[in-house]
Design a protein around this motif. Sequence first.
Motif, PDB file in Angstrom:
ATOM      1  N   TYR A   1       0.835  -1.201   0.000  1.00  0.00           N
ATOM      2  CA  TYR A   1       0.000   0.000   0.000  1.00  0.00           C
ATOM      3  C   TYR A   1       0.876   1.260   0.000  1.00  0.00           C
ATOM      4  O   TYR A   1       0.604   2.223  -0.734  1.00  0.00           O
ATOM      5  N   ASP A   2       1.931   1.255   0.819  1.00  0.00           N
ATOM      6  CA  ASP A   2       2.836   2.401   0.881  1.00  0.00           C
ATOM      7  C   ASP A   2       3.527   2.629  -0.468  1.00  0.00           C
ATOM      8  O   ASP A   2       3.696   3.767  -0.921  1.00  0.00           O
ATOM      9  N   VAL A   3       3.940   1.525  -1.082  1.00  0.00           N
ATOM     10  CA  VAL A   3       4.606   1.626  -2.387  1.00  0.00           C
ATOM     11  C   VAL A   3       3.657   2.215  -3.431  1.00  0.00           C
ATOM     12  O   VAL A   3       4.032   3.101  -4.210  1.00  0.00           O
ATOM     13  N   CYS A   4       2.423   1.748  -3.413  1.00  0.00           N
ATOM     14  CA  CYS A   4       1.440   2.245  -4.378  1.00  0.00           C
ATOM     15  C   CYS A   4       1.184   3.737  -4.171  1.00  0.00           C
ATOM     16  O   CYS A   4       1.104   4.498  -5.142  1.00  0.00           O
ATOM     17  N   ARG A   5       1.053   4.139  -2.924  1.00  0.00           N
ATOM     18  CA  ARG A   5       0.858   5.561  -2.630  1.00  0.00           C
ATOM     19  C   ARG A   5       2.020   6.391  -3.196  1.00  0.00           C
ATOM     20  O   ARG A   5       1.818   7.440  -3.820  1.00  0.00           O
ATOM     21  N   ALA A   6       3.247   5.906  -2.950  1.00  0.00           N
ATOM     22  CA  ALA A   6       4.422   6.646  -3.410  1.00  0.00           C
ATOM     23  C   ALA A   6       4.482   6.698  -4.947  1.00  0.00           C
ATOM     24  O   ALA A   6       4.822   7.734  -5.531  1.00  0.00           O
ATOM     25  N   LEU A   7       4.146   5.608  -5.588  1.00  0.00           N
ATOM     26  CA  LEU A   7       4.153   5.570  -7.055  1.00  0.00           C
ATOM     27  C   LEU A   7       3.159   6.579  -7.632  1.00  0.00           C
ATOM     28  O   LEU A   7       3.471   7.318  -8.573  1.00  0.00           O
ATOM     29  N   LYS A   8       1.975   6.606  -7.095  1.00  0.00           N
ATOM     30  CA  LYS A   8       0.931   7.486  -7.628  1.00  0.00           C
ATOM     31  C   LYS A   8       1.150   8.949  -7.254  1.00  0.00           C
ATOM     32  O   LYS A   8       0.627   9.840  -7.926  1.00  0.00           O
ATOM     33  N   ALA A   9       1.967   9.193  -6.218  1.00  0.00           N
ATOM     34  CA  ALA A   9       2.240  10.575  -5.827  1.00  0.00           C
ATOM     35  C   ALA A   9       3.327  11.215  -6.687  1.00  0.00           C
ATOM     36  O   ALA A   9       3.461  12.441  -6.705  1.00  0.00           O
ATOM     37  N   ASP A  10       4.090  10.382  -7.400  1.00  0.00           N
ATOM     38  CA  ASP A  10       5.187  10.888  -8.235  1.00  0.00           C
ATOM     39  C   ASP A  10       4.725  10.945  -9.693  1.00  0.00           C
ATOM     40  O   ASP A  10       4.403   9.916 -10.285  1.00  0.00           O
ATOM     41  N   PRO A  11       4.674  12.146 -10.310  1.00  0.00           N
ATOM     42  CA  PRO A  11       4.220  12.252 -11.708  1.00  0.00           C
ATOM     43  C   PRO A  11       5.017  11.376 -12.661  1.00  0.00           C
ATOM     44  O   PRO A  11       4.486  10.941 -13.686  1.00  0.00           O
ATOM     45  N   HIS A  12       6.277  11.089 -12.316  1.00  0.00           N
ATOM     46  CA  HIS A  12       7.121  10.279 -13.196  1.00  0.00           C
ATOM     47  C   HIS A  12       6.699   8.821 -13.213  1.00  0.00           C
ATOM     48  O   HIS A  12       6.926   8.105 -14.200  1.00  0.00           O
ATOM     49  N   THR A  13       6.088   8.344 -12.125  1.00  0.00           N
ATOM     50  CA  THR A  13       5.706   6.927 -12.029  1.00  0.00           C
ATOM     51  C   THR A  13       4.201   6.714 -11.926  1.00  0.00           C
ATOM     52  O   THR A  13       3.740   5.566 -11.937  1.00  0.00           O
ATOM     53  N   ALA A  14       3.446   7.784 -11.842  1.00  0.00           N
ATOM     54  CA  ALA A  14       2.002   7.655 -11.602  1.00  0.00           C
ATOM     55  C   ALA A  14       1.285   6.915 -12.716  1.00  0.00           C
ATOM     56  O   ALA A  14       0.233   6.301 -12.487  1.00  0.00           O
ATOM     57  N   GLY A  15       1.827   6.940 -13.928  1.00  0.00           N
ATOM     58  CA  GLY A  15       1.147   6.303 -15.050  1.00  0.00           C
ATOM     59  C   GLY A  15       1.413   4.820 -15.195  1.00  0.00           C
ATOM     60  O   GLY A  15       0.829   4.166 -16.084  1.00  0.00           O
ATOM     61  N   ILE A  16       2.267   4.239 -14.351  1.00  0.00           N
ATOM     62  CA  ILE A  16       2.558   2.801 -14.454  1.00  0.00           C
ATOM     63  C   ILE A  16       1.417   2.010 -13.809  1.00  0.00           C
ATOM     64  O   ILE A  16       1.116   2.211 -12.629  1.00  0.00           O
ATOM     65  N   PRO A  17       0.772   1.124 -14.539  1.00  0.00           N
ATOM     66  CA  PRO A  17      -0.319   0.340 -13.929  1.00  0.00           C
ATOM     67  C   PRO A  17       0.209  -0.580 -12.815  1.00  0.00           C
ATOM     68  O   PRO A  17       1.268  -1.194 -12.963  1.00  0.00           O
ATOM     69  N   VAL A  18      -0.543  -0.654 -11.725  1.00  0.00           N
ATOM     70  CA  VAL A  18      -0.188  -1.508 -10.583  1.00  0.00           C
ATOM     71  C   VAL A  18      -1.287  -2.551 -10.390  1.00  0.00           C
ATOM     72  O   VAL A  18      -2.469  -2.196 -10.305  1.00  0.00           O
ATOM     73  N   ILE A  19      -0.884  -3.804 -10.339  1.00  0.00           N
ATOM     74  CA  ILE A  19      -1.814  -4.895  -9.985  1.00  0.00           C
ATOM     75  C   ILE A  19      -1.322  -5.503  -8.675  1.00  0.00           C
ATOM     76  O   ILE A  19      -0.186  -5.974  -8.585  1.00  0.00           O
ATOM     77  N   PHE A  20      -2.164  -5.452  -7.644  1.00  0.00           N
ATOM     78  CA  PHE A  20      -1.815  -6.113  -6.390  1.00  0.00           C
ATOM     79  C   PHE A  20      -1.953  -7.619  -6.557  1.00  0.00           C
ATOM     80  O   PHE A  20      -2.960  -8.105  -7.089  1.00  0.00           O
ATOM     81  N   VAL A  21      -0.932  -8.357  -6.116  1.00  0.00           N
ATOM     82  CA  VAL A  21      -0.965  -9.829  -6.083  1.00  0.00           C
ATOM     83  C   VAL A  21      -0.660 -10.210  -4.641  1.00  0.00           C
ATOM     84  O   VAL A  21       0.489 -10.111  -4.187  1.00  0.00           O
ATOM     85  N   THR A  22      -1.680 -10.666  -3.903  1.00  0.00           N
ATOM     86  CA  THR A  22      -1.542 -10.774  -2.449  1.00  0.00           C
ATOM     87  C   THR A  22      -2.421 -11.880  -1.882  1.00  0.00           C
ATOM     88  O   THR A  22      -3.395 -12.310  -2.513  1.00  0.00           O
ATOM     89  N   ALA A  23      -2.015 -12.308  -0.706  1.00  0.00           N
ATOM     90  CA  ALA A  23      -2.836 -13.286   0.019  1.00  0.00           C
ATOM     91  C   ALA A  23      -3.944 -12.620   0.807  1.00  0.00           C
ATOM     92  O   ALA A  23      -4.810 -13.296   1.367  1.00  0.00           O
ATOM     93  N   MET A  24      -3.965 -11.327   0.852  1.00  0.00           N
ATOM     94  CA  MET A  24      -4.987 -10.595   1.593  1.00  0.00           C
ATOM     95  C   MET A  24      -6.256 -10.537   0.742  1.00  0.00           C
ATOM     96  O   MET A  24      -6.347  -9.760  -0.220  1.00  0.00           O
ATOM     97  N   GLY A  25      -7.227 -11.362   1.101  1.00  0.00           N
ATOM     98  CA  GLY A  25      -8.390 -11.532   0.239  1.00  0.00           C
ATOM     99  C   GLY A  25      -9.670 -10.886   0.724  1.00  0.00           C
ATOM    100  O   GLY A  25     -10.738 -11.097   0.128  1.00  0.00           O
TER     101      GLY A  25
END
Length: 390
Positions: free
Chosen positions: A71-95
């Motif tokens: 979650y922290d990584v995703c927040r940081a990615l989307k807060a940076d204009p340079h990385t905000a456009g990279i699609p993120v898919i969560f793959v997790t055991a948290m269901g």
Amino acid sequence: MNMLTEKPVGKSTILVVDDTPDNIDLLRAVLEDEYRTKIAVNGERALRIAAGSDQPDLILLDIMMPGMSGYDVCRALKADPHTAGIPVIFVTAMGEVADEQLGLALGAVDYITKPISAPLVLARIKTQLGMKRMQDFLRDQNQYLESEVERRVQEVAALQDVTIHVMASLAETRDTETGNHSRRTAYYLRALAQQVRHLPRFRDFLTDKNIDMLFKTAPLHDIGKVGIPDHILLKPGRYEPHEMEIMKTHTTRGRDAIEAAERELGIEVDFLRHAKQIAYSHHEKWDGSGYPQGLAGEAIPISARLMALADVYDALISRRIYKDGISHQEAVRMIVEGRGTHFDAEIVDAFLQIQDQFVAIAERYADGASEIHDKQRRIAPFAGQTTTLS
């Protein structure tokens, strides 16, 4: 473990972020035939890779990791204009539904729970990469269209400037005034406009765009003089009454010439509209005693009121072929005498507040002896001619 595979031509890059080697190996096995993979075992490493020059096309991101969570990584990615456009898919055991809702709310495009299904993972990745390619295409197209629009706008602005310059130069070849008169009056007008723009009577009209247009079109204020016969226009002495009436027609001739240009274009253009107002009405007076229409007060266009003062001031202080200029102080006295009769009172007040700017403009663009001599030489062949009036 080889952390980076070679990049075959045409393959997209997937960044796998997970702290568990078995999960990494499983995802690499699923991806290796169709994608190039990069690996990060923690959030900090993931962010460095994502921000690098060779960015991934998509990120598969675990949530439960030491240090930074997914979650922290995703927040940081989307807060940076340079990385905000990279699609993120969560793959997790948290269901849990709440977990998925949070992940999507943070900006992830999809959410896959473990244990994974290889066909499902590949299908989800393919869908998101297809959407990203379309978004990138649309973004590139929009950037191209924006650059084309900007280029066309610049071309139109340059065409306007060239048109104004050519028209003003045409008038100057026959007038007794030098080209610096047009330059000075344009700067006087702009200084006045900027000084009064915040007053309630002027606020709506004197926008940045309109002030810029007035500055550009001010040199056309005497374009109608092209149509005045030489023996009147170039006469060194005082006009006879009938000659003065003919001289006054330069305002109407200027307006008519600009209207003809508008008709040729087939549309009304802002810079021509302002030029037409200035050319036609800059000899109107606040008390209604001016020409050609005898307009009074607020009926006189603001552009023409500004030009009236700018034009008179320059005529008073400037040296001409047939006269010397008067002092700035004497010109100020005469303009103050015309407050509320010849000129709009608030424009005179503005002039008094910025008169130092007028002096600076007059000095910066003063006519030199060589310019006066050149003007004398250029009009000499016409000055002795007698033109039959129609």
